[in-house]
Design an enzyme around this catalytic site. Structure first.
Site, PDB file in Angstrom:
ATOM      1  N   VAL A 171       0.904  -1.243  -0.103  1.00 12.05           N
ATOM      2  CA  VAL A 171      -0.005   0.097   0.184  1.00 12.05           C
ATOM      3  C   VAL A 171       0.829   1.227  -0.016  1.00 12.05           C
ATOM      4  O   VAL A 171       0.322   2.562  -0.312  1.00 12.05           O
ATOM      5  CB  VAL A 171      -1.072   0.039   1.153  1.00 12.05           C
ATOM      6  CG1 VAL A 171      -2.030  -0.924   1.087  1.00 12.05           C
ATOM      7  CG2 VAL A 171      -0.165  -0.116   2.472  1.00 12.05           C
ATOM      8  N   TYR A 172       2.082   1.035   0.060  1.00 16.87           N
ATOM      9  CA  TYR A 172       3.018   2.284   0.130  1.00 16.87           C
ATOM     10  C   TYR A 172       2.826   2.841  -1.429  1.00 16.87           C
ATOM     11  O   TYR A 172       3.623   2.261  -2.140  1.00 16.87           O
ATOM     12  CB  TYR A 172       4.458   2.263   0.488  1.00 16.87           C
ATOM     13  CG  TYR A 172       4.383   1.757   1.937  1.00 16.87           C
ATOM     14  CD1 TYR A 172       3.419   1.943   3.018  1.00 16.87           C
ATOM     15  CD2 TYR A 172       5.751   1.140   2.651  1.00 16.87           C
ATOM     16  CE1 TYR A 172       3.543   1.269   4.370  1.00 16.87           C
ATOM     17  CE2 TYR A 172       5.798   0.887   3.935  1.00 16.87           C
ATOM     18  CZ  TYR A 172       4.782   0.860   4.812  1.00 16.87           C
ATOM     19  OH  TYR A 172       4.937   0.625   6.267  1.00 16.87           O
ATOM     20  N   SER A 173       2.405   4.126  -1.524  1.00 14.69           N
ATOM     21  CA  SER A 173       2.099   4.842  -2.610  1.00 14.69           C
ATOM     22  C   SER A 173       1.707   3.890  -3.715  1.00 14.69           C
ATOM     23  O   SER A 173       2.038   3.750  -4.731  1.00 14.69           O
ATOM     24  CB  SER A 173       3.426   5.273  -3.230  1.00 14.69           C
ATOM     25  OG  SER A 173       3.983   6.364  -2.390  1.00 14.69           O
TER      26      SER A 173
END
Length: 345
Positions: A55-57
């Site tokens: 989910v990071y970026s």
């Protein structure tokens, strides 16, 4: 010379600092080439442990990490990523179900440009999903060679124990690590989580050792509140007007003065404090710039004196969270009033 630490009882050795990749991508540093340079500098310094999440970026962080590890660097890196968060409008494009895990691991492998993930972590608990469902899917991935180890992040002590019980009774692969929030300002895990991790031989890789920037040295009494992307995204966590944040500002200022007396920066003091606990394996640093990385690299070699540690205990007592927001996860039993009240008829 970096002194590598045992990763729980796995036999794997990792550096005392783990490079967190949350700030690589539009969420922090959108420049891929610059982010790759930062990752390479960390690896060249002796860091051999990199942590990211799908989910990071929206996956872009994993893509950047994959670029950085291409060309022969992958084999010497312990690579960790996570699943759980939402990555689409479809209600099944998230969570801890077998359906999502077996799909999303393929996406992470593709973005990371690798055939295997060393540590695949459940990013948050999901009370509505049977933990055996999750561990069963992850165990299959271990047997298939797509992941090497299973970890959790921000789980309650009871959930950690449940995972160990399921593995023993139902023949699942065992969870070998936990990734909790931990800093001088958020010491709640010292009460129970860290003793539980020690009891079961788990590696502990804390996130936010700088308390989301509160221990960066930029928050001082009488100074203007610094601008930051995190403050913009999480206004309540950085609102100086709230009582809990006023307490954090007081503590950060006192800790900064203590660091100066000890001949350290506040960043070095904060990271060295986290690494001093015998249950901690590796502290996750999350630099956005090369300057931020350089300010943190030496902390793994610092040992704090008993006097300094005693003075830290007086500023923030052991087992204390100055703000509940820093716990990282509020279980439904506390966040959902309906679970605390009898139904009306």
């Amino acid at each position: 010379m970096t002194e590598y630490r045992p990763f729980g009882r796995t036999g794997v050795k990792v550096s005392p600092l783990c490079l967190g990749a949350m700030m690589f991508g539009p969420r922090g540093n959108p420049d891929h080439d610059d982010s790759v340079r930062i990752i390479h500098r960390a690896l060249d310094s002796g860091i051999n442990f990199v942590d990211t999440a799908d989910v990071y970026s929206a996956g872009e962080s994993e893509t950047i990490v994959g670029k950085a590890l291409a060309g022969g660097r992958r084999d010497n890196v312990v690579l960790a990523t996570k699943f759980h968060g939402s990555l689409g409008d479809d209600p099944n494009e998230q969570g801890n179900s077998r359906r999502w895990i077996v799909r999303e691991v393929e996406n992470s492998l593709r973005r990371l440009g690798t055939d295997w993930i060393d540590l695949y972590q459940v990013h948050r608990p999901e009370p509505g999903t049977d933990f055996d469902e999750t561990l069963g899917a992850l165990s299959d991935l271990v047997h298939q060679g797509k992941i090497r180890y299973i970890g959790t992040s921000t789980f309650e002590p009871s959930e950690i124990v449940e995972g160990q019980w399921i593995a023993e009774r139902r023949g699942r692969e065992r969870v070998v690590s936990e990734q909790p929030p931990y800093s001088v300002l958020a010491r709640g895990i010292e009460r129970e989580m860290l003793p539980v991790a020690q009891r079961y031989g788990l590696a502990v890789i804390p996130w936010s050792p700088l308390a989301g920037g509160w221990l960066s040295g930029r928050y001082r009494k009488g100074a203007a509140q610094p601008a930051s992307s995190r403050a913009g995204n999480q206004a309540a966590r950085f609102d100086i007007g709230s009582p809990e944040n006023a307490a954090k500002l007081d503590a950060a200022d006192a800790l900064a003065r203590l660091a100066e007396e000890a001949g350290l920066t506040l960043v070095e003091l904060a990271l060295a404090f986290v690494l001093e606990h015998p249950a901690i394996t590796s502290a996750i640093i999350g630099p956005r710039t090369m300057e931020q990385l350089e300010s943190q690299l030496g902390a793994g070699e610092i040992r704090l004196s008993r006097d300094v540690l005693d003075r830290i205990d007086k500023i923030v007592p052991p087992g204390t969270n100055l703000s509940d927001r820093d716990a990282g996860y509020i279980p439904p039993s506390l966040s959902d009033p309906a679970l605390r009240r009898r139904p009306t008829y």
